[in-house]
Scaffold this active site. Structure first.
Site, PDB file in Angstrom:
ATOM      1  N   LYS A   1      51.333  41.916  33.895  1.00  0.00           N
ATOM      2  CA  LYS A   1      50.182  42.280  33.764  1.00  0.00           C
ATOM      3  C   LYS A   1      49.913  43.435  34.463  1.00  0.00           C
ATOM      4  CE  LYS A   1      48.676  40.152  31.411  1.00  0.00           C
ATOM      5  NZ  LYS A   1      48.944  40.139  29.595  1.00  0.00           N
TER       6      LYS A   1
ATOM      7  N   GLY B   1      51.428  46.894  33.411  1.00  0.00           N
ATOM      8  CA  GLY B   1      51.448  47.969  32.673  1.00  0.00           C
ATOM      9  C   GLY B   1      52.667  47.996  31.639  1.00  0.00           C
ATOM     10  N   THR B   2      53.006  46.883  31.503  1.00  0.00           N
ATOM     11  CA  THR B   2      54.220  46.724  30.558  1.00  0.00           C
ATOM     12  C   THR B   2      54.131  47.207  29.035  1.00  0.00           C
ATOM     13  OG1 THR B   2      54.331  44.428  31.544  1.00  0.00           O
ATOM     14  CG2 THR B   2      55.964  44.890  29.991  1.00  0.00           C
TER      15      THR B   2
ATOM     16  N   HIS C   1      60.604  41.418  33.094  1.00  0.00           N
ATOM     17  CA  HIS C   1      59.870  41.077  34.313  1.00  0.00           C
ATOM     18  C   HIS C   1      60.740  40.337  35.193  1.00  0.00           C
ATOM     19  CE1 HIS C   1      56.264  41.825  32.038  1.00  0.00           C
ATOM     20  NE2 HIS C   1      56.170  40.653  31.069  1.00  0.00           N
TER      21      HIS C   1
ATOM     22  N   ARG D   1      51.156  47.416  39.953  1.00  0.00           N
ATOM     23  CA  ARG D   1      49.670  47.395  39.793  1.00  0.00           C
ATOM     24  C   ARG D   1      49.074  46.871  41.000  1.00  0.00           C
ATOM     25  NH1 ARG D   1      45.840  45.070  34.470  1.00  0.00           N
ATOM     26  NH2 ARG D   1      44.242  46.085  35.073  1.00  0.00           N
TER      27      ARG D   1
ATOM     28  N   SER E   1      44.166  39.892  35.624  1.00  0.00           N
ATOM     29  CA  SER E   1      44.368  40.198  34.399  1.00  0.00           C
ATOM     30  C   SER E   1      45.169  38.955  33.993  1.00  0.00           C
ATOM     31  CB  SER E   1      45.497  41.360  34.333  1.00  0.00           C
ATOM     32  OG  SER E   1      45.886  41.560  33.091  1.00  0.00           O
TER      33      SER E   1
ATOM     34  N   PHE F   1      43.667  53.597  26.798  1.00  0.00           N
ATOM     35  CA  PHE F   1      43.220  52.098  26.435  1.00  0.00           C
ATOM     36  C   PHE F   1      42.692  52.099  25.166  1.00  0.00           C
ATOM     37  CE2 PHE F   1      40.415  48.624  26.813  1.00  0.00           C
ATOM     38  CZ  PHE F   1      41.369  47.634  26.871  1.00  0.00           C
TER      39      PHE F   1
ATOM     40  N   MET G   1      44.964  52.391  22.175  1.00  0.00           N
ATOM     41  CA  MET G   1      45.844  51.416  22.071  1.00  0.00           C
ATOM     42  C   MET G   1      45.244  49.989  21.684  1.00  0.00           C
ATOM     43  SD  MET G   1      48.685  52.198  25.009  1.00  0.00           S
ATOM     44  CE  MET G   1      49.417  50.658  24.870  1.00  0.00           C
TER      45      MET G   1
ATOM     46  N   ARG H   1      42.404  43.774  27.280  1.00  0.00           N
ATOM     47  CA  ARG H   1      41.191  43.130  27.678  1.00  0.00           C
ATOM     48  C   ARG H   1      40.232  44.192  28.266  1.00  0.00           C
ATOM     49  NH1 ARG H   1      39.260  40.915  32.458  1.00  0.00           N
ATOM     50  NH2 ARG H   1      40.971  42.168  33.502  1.00  0.00           N
ATOM     51  N   LYS H   2      40.167  44.970  29.487  1.00  0.00           N
ATOM     52  CA  LYS H   2      39.355  45.824  30.146  1.00  0.00           C
ATOM     53  C   LYS H   2      40.243  47.370  30.064  1.00  0.00           C
ATOM     54  CE  LYS H   2      35.872  43.138  31.949  1.00  0.00           C
ATOM     55  NZ  LYS H   2      35.076  42.701  32.949  1.00  0.00           N
ATOM     56  N   GLY H   3      41.424  46.860  30.834  1.00  0.00           N
ATOM     57  CA  GLY H   3      42.182  48.293  31.163  1.00  0.00           C
ATOM     58  C   GLY H   3      41.444  49.068  32.399  1.00  0.00           C
TER      59      GLY H   3
HETATM   60  S1  PPS Z   1      52.362  41.815  29.882  1.00  0.00           S
HETATM   61  O1  PPS Z   1      51.837  40.408  29.286  1.00  0.00           O
HETATM   62  O2  PPS Z   1      52.888  41.579  31.129  1.00  0.00           O
HETATM   63  O3  PPS Z   1      53.159  42.525  28.784  1.00  0.00           O
HETATM   64  O4  PPS Z   1      51.010  42.610  30.269  1.00  0.00           O
HETATM   65  P1  PPS Z   1      51.084  43.968  30.655  1.00  0.00           P
HETATM   66  O5  PPS Z   1      51.198  45.013  29.474  1.00  0.00           O
HETATM   67  O6  PPS Z   1      51.719  44.160  31.669  1.00  0.00           O
HETATM   68  O7  PPS Z   1      49.461  44.191  30.984  1.00  0.00           O
HETATM   69  C1  PPS Z   1      48.315  43.947  30.441  1.00  0.00           C
HETATM   70  C2  PPS Z   1      47.016  44.711  31.117  1.00  0.00           C
HETATM   71  O8  PPS Z   1      47.417  46.120  30.731  1.00  0.00           O
HETATM   72  C3  PPS Z   1      46.264  46.601  30.259  1.00  0.00           C
HETATM   73  N1  PPS Z   1      46.560  47.984  29.422  1.00  0.00           N
HETATM   74  C4  PPS Z   1      46.134  49.094  29.685  1.00  0.00           C
HETATM   75  N2  PPS Z   1      45.435  49.723  30.455  1.00  0.00           N
HETATM   76  C5  PPS Z   1      45.025  50.735  30.678  1.00  0.00           C
HETATM   77  N3  PPS Z   1      45.612  51.954  29.435  1.00  0.00           N
HETATM   78  C6  PPS Z   1      46.333  51.325  28.430  1.00  0.00           C
HETATM   79  N4  PPS Z   1      46.846  52.229  27.422  1.00  0.00           N
HETATM   80  C7  PPS Z   1      46.709  50.028  28.383  1.00  0.00           C
HETATM   81  N5  PPS Z   1      47.456  49.132  27.904  1.00  0.00           N
HETATM   82  C8  PPS Z   1      47.450  47.889  28.316  1.00  0.00           C
HETATM   83  C9  PPS Z   1      45.795  45.574  29.446  1.00  0.00           C
HETATM   84  O9  PPS Z   1      44.679  45.817  29.127  1.00  0.00           O
HETATM   85  C10 PPS Z   1      45.913  44.470  30.597  1.00  0.00           C
HETATM   86  O10 PPS Z   1      45.090  44.655  31.558  1.00  0.00           O
HETATM   87  P2  PPS Z   1      43.502  44.066  31.943  1.00  0.00           P
HETATM   88  O11 PPS Z   1      43.075  44.133  33.178  1.00  0.00           O
HETATM   89  O12 PPS Z   1      43.919  42.300  31.448  1.00  0.00           O
HETATM   90  O13 PPS Z   1      42.530  44.705  30.826  1.00  0.00           O
END
Ligand code: PPS
Length: 295
Positions: A48, A50-51, A103, A125, A133, A224, A227, A252-254
């Protein structure tokens, strides 16, 4: 809904909690002994953090902005998780540069990394947003432990562990060994504030010289809002028995600072106290905990 195997702590790895559904003793051994080839790039994240975002950026940077892959192949094929059962099949005959996600905590990662082989991008993060998240994700990802109510999850995150390992152990383990590796450290919050600048940093680190047009293509695609509707990254390709799409969204929200909508004041204060105690001495790690009107 079909019953899935419960997540399990591997008996010989007490500090690693991975869901049996996609991991095995063999897959963890494969990761540890992974023979690194020239050009291999490892994206390391605590869940969660930024993967998926980094998977998209890496795909585009290393293809000089070619959008065909991101439109046709899901993230988990393009930049597969090294620790999962499917990794070998995805990676073994792939041409360089191979893009790899993990991870895993440092101790479980490929031993050859600390001999300077491969390039590592560690994305961190702020852990209050990670907790938030992760809690929402755990409610709809059926292959993870039921998070219970937020207080339960909060306590596990702060004092115990959730899927993978304790957050503190993850970041400290990797950053403590950064001098042995070819590592770039980036944060989710920096990418929110300056996506363009961070795509450039990543490209430079990997040895790519992107022209303005390519850079703009990558930045526009990796917002966000762009994507979130791509089924190649928003996990809607995953069946409901694994992710119950009626109860949540992966994208979800980003945002930065959404923890404020979930944490109580007391939880936030407790988090700050434990964070200060456990991160004492890690002066290089500084998070942005909130950004007003972030997009
Ligand atoms: S995982 O399951 O570990 O692979 O999840 P991961 O991708 O690390 O984290 C998911 C959160 O990243 C947000 N996200 C983004 N935020 C901003 N910009 C972009 N482009 C973007 N892509 C993915 C995603 O919404 C999850 O955060 P939250 O806070 O839940 O929205």
């Amino acid at each position: 809904m079909e019953n899935l195997p419960t997540p399990f702590p591997l008996l010989d790895h007490p500090e690693l909690l991975v869901p049996m559904y996609v991991h095995s003793k063999e897959s963890l051994d494969y990761a540890k002994n992974f023979p690194i080839q020239d050009g291999d790039v490892f994206s390391v994240t605590f869940p969660k953090s930024g993967t998926t975002w980094m998977q998209e950026i890496l795909t585009l940077v290393t293809s000089n902005g070619d959008l065909s892959q991101v439109h046709t192949h899901p993230n988990w094929e393009r930049v597969p998780w090294l620790e999962q059962n499917t990794a070998k099949g995805f990676l073994e005959n792939r041409a360089a540069p191979r893009l790899v996600s993990t991870h895993l905590p440092y101790e479980y990662a490929p031993a050859q990394l600390s001999k300077g082989r491969g390039k590592v991008i560690y994305t961190a993060r702020n852990p209050k947003d990670v907790t938030t998240s992760y809690y929402h994700f755990s409610k709809f990802a059926k292959f993870l432990q039921d998070p219970g109510d937020f207080d339960d999850f909060f306590n596990k995150m702060l004092h115990g562990t959730v899927y993978m390992c304790p957050w503190f152990k993850h970041i400290q383990g990797w950053l403590d060994h950064k001098d042995q590796m070819d590592m770039l450290y980036v944060t989710y919050e920096d990418m929110i504030m300056d996506l363009r600048g961070n795509v450039l940093r990543i490209a430079e680190f990997l040895g790519y010289d992107l022209n303005e047009g390519v850079l703009s293509t990558i930045v526009n695609h990796c917002t966000f809002s762009s994507m979130k509707d791509s089924k190649m990254v928003n996990y809607t390709l995953v069946p409901n028995k694994l992710m119950d799409h009626t109860t949540g969204k992966f994208m979800r929200k980003g945002k930065v600072g959404d923890w404020k909508n979930l944490f109580t004041v007391a939880q936030s204060e407790e988090f700050d106290r434990v964070y200060a105690e456990k991160m004492k001495g890690d002066d290089d790690v500084n998070f942005i905990w909130d950004i007003n009107n972030s997009t």
